[in-house]
Design an enzyme around this catalytic site. Structure first.
Site, mmCIF file in Angstrom:
data_model
loop_
_atom_site.group_PDB
_atom_site.id
_atom_site.type_symbol
_atom_site.label_atom_id
_atom_site.label_comp_id
_atom_site.label_asym_id
_atom_site.label_seq_id
_atom_site.Cartn_x
_atom_site.Cartn_y
_atom_site.Cartn_z
ATOM 1 C CE LYS A 100 -0.067 -2.004 4.163
ATOM 2 N NZ LYS A 100 -0.277 -3.402 4.455
ATOM 3 N N GLY A 129 -6.895 -6.151 2.492
ATOM 4 C CA GLY A 129 -6.404 -7.528 2.359
ATOM 5 C C GLY A 129 -7.157 -8.335 1.327
ATOM 6 C CD GLU A 185 4.274 -5.331 11.427
ATOM 7 O OE1 GLU A 185 5.422 -5.782 11.568
ATOM 8 O OE2 GLU A 185 3.472 -5.723 10.572
ATOM 9 C CE LYS A 200 -4.262 -1.342 4.621
ATOM 10 N NZ LYS A 200 -4.460 -2.056 5.898
HETATM 11 N N1 HSE Z 1 -1.154 -3.768 9.593
HETATM 12 C C1 HSE Z 1 -2.242 -3.908 8.679
HETATM 13 C C2 HSE Z 1 -3.544 -4.030 9.455
HETATM 14 C C3 HSE Z 1 -2.001 -5.103 7.797
HETATM 15 O O1 HSE Z 1 -3.491 -4.214 10.681
HETATM 16 O O2 HSE Z 1 -4.614 -3.923 8.890
HETATM 17 C C4 HSE Z 1 -2.759 -5.090 6.520
HETATM 18 O O3 HSE Z 1 -2.486 -3.994 5.730
#
Ligand code: HSE
Length: 411
Positions: A100, A129, A185, A200
């Site tokens: 993205k 996704g 993360e 997005k």
């Molecule tokens: N880190 C992103 C989320 C992963 O939590 O939606 C998918 O883009």
């Protein structure tokens, strides 16, 4: 025989490789021609992978192999992904990506390059996704004028907010749980600060309204300041707090784009999108309101989107013209200070006169109440006003020693 390659072998990359390894025969039947995964570009060893012979560490193997028609870029980040994608398109290979950041920052340029070389640049996996939203928007909705796009676009923050709402956790406790479960993360800043959702909504806005919206032009607020008290007041108001991206074209030709936590009323379907799920609402002139809902992240769900794009590229005859937007040299984003909305505020005051002043400055308001509300705390929702008006009212309060504890826009 159609040959493909994959750049990257992380979570999404390995998902794409496994998908094509497992379903090779099925896909070949669908295409009416044999399909084969020829190379996987890696930066380290993967001793347990079943397809060791496909690994290469040399990008030029892929770039210079005329048999490779489509390449999936699933490395993430800008470099080297951007340089790789550019040279692949220039070589006349189609590229698909779930990256993205690359699409949000370089989409217009890469779409133009793909068109110049009569190939495709596709990115269904870059937003929500596995949920199909890019292709429905430019293909199925092509007879419509899109009037608004809005959605819950980040699974990690939606999980955190859901835990704060349903289990009464604090932001920190919910974040720790999201990290333990592998959703967030170790450095969760791009998710919790709203940047991932911002990229997005920029992709969706660019596609819906035809001009590139760059993430650094968009006002973006994350969820790190949301408290259990805000959650309780949202409940008292009749809603929940969600991190929402919105994009609405304005009469002056600009696009009002925002990523921010919002009070979402329970009669809005977005209020019921929980855990790591994503949802995108698209409002159109003919088909009216649509909602696309499903899992927004994960190995298999994203591989589903990337795999669909690969198959689409393999069967496309030249560039798919509906998947495009123009670049924009000047900002196409509407001045955020002119944006109009209703707000929820929570203030702490010391004197009765300050309380009277809050009520007067923000009038008309609807006051909210929660369990264990301290005596010197007031929370309320306002009528519609512009962001600049709200900012100057808060300023007035500051100069009178009233402390702002929370402020969230209503959706
Ligand atoms: N880190 C992103 C989320 C992963 O939590 O939606 C998918 O883009």
């Amino acid at each position: 025989m159609k040959k493909i390659a994959v750049l990257g072998h992380g979570v999404v990359g390995s998902g794409v490789c496994e998908l094509f390894y497992e379903k090779r025969e099925e896909f070949s039947k669908k295409l009416g021609e044999e399909i084969c995964l020829k190379y996987i570009l890696v930066r380290r060893d993967y001793p347990n992978a079943a397809y060791q012979e496909l690994f290469t560490r040399n990008f030029d193997d892929i770039l210079n192999d005329d048999e490779v028609a489509v390449v999936a870029e699933v490395m993430g980040g800008i470099e080297p992904a951007y340089s790789y994608v550019k040279s692949l398109l220039e070589k006349g290979k189609s590229v698909v990506t779930s990256n993205k950041q690359l699409v949000a920052e370089k989409g217009a340029e890469l779409l133009k390059l793909a068109k110049e070389h009569n190939v495709n640049f596709m990115f269904e996996g870059s937003v929500a996704g596995g949920v199909p939203v890019i292709r429905p928007m430019h293909r199925c909705l092509s007879a419509n004028k899109i009037e608004k796009v809005c959605g819950i676009l980040n699974g990690t923050t939606n999980f955190i907010l859901t835990k704060m709402i349903t289990d009464g956790l604090s932001f920190k406790e919910a974040l720790t749980q999201a990290q333990e479960l592998g959703y967030a993360e170790r450095d969760p800043s791009a998710d919790v600060e709203g940047l991932d959702a911002c990229r997005k909504i920029c992709i969706l806005a660019s596609l819906a309204f035809g001009k590139h919206v760059y993430p650094d032009q968009v006002e973006c607020e994350g969820i790190t300041a949301i408290t259990k008290e805000d959650v309780a007041y949202a409940e008292a108001w009749g809603g929940v707090i969600k991190l929402v991206g919105t994009a609405v074209p304005m009469p002056n030709g600009k696009i009002d784009v925002l990523v921010a936590p919002r009070f979402v009323a329970k009669d809005n379907l977005l209020a019921h999108v929980n855990d790591v799920f994503n949802a995108v609402q698209v409002s159109c002139d003919y088909v009216e309101d649509l909602m696309f809902y499903g899992k927004g992240a994960g190995k298999q769900v994203t591989a589903s989107a990337v795999g669909g794009d690969i198959l689409d590229c393999l069967s496309a005859k030249g560039t798919v013209d509906s998947l495009t937007w123009e670049d924009s040299s000047e900002s196409v984003v509407y001045d955020p200070f002119k944006s109009v909305f209703r707000m929820y505020f929570r203030f702490k005051y010391d004197e009765k006169e300050q309380l009277d002043e809050i009520r007067e400055v923000f009038s008309p308001i609807t006051e909210l109440h929660r369990k264990d509300q301290p005596e010197n705390e007031i929370a309320f929702v306002t009528a519609f006003d512009s962001a600049s008006e709200f900012a100057s009212k808060i300023n007035v309060m500051n100069t009178h020693g009233v402390k702002l504890l929370g402020g969230i826009r209503l959706l």
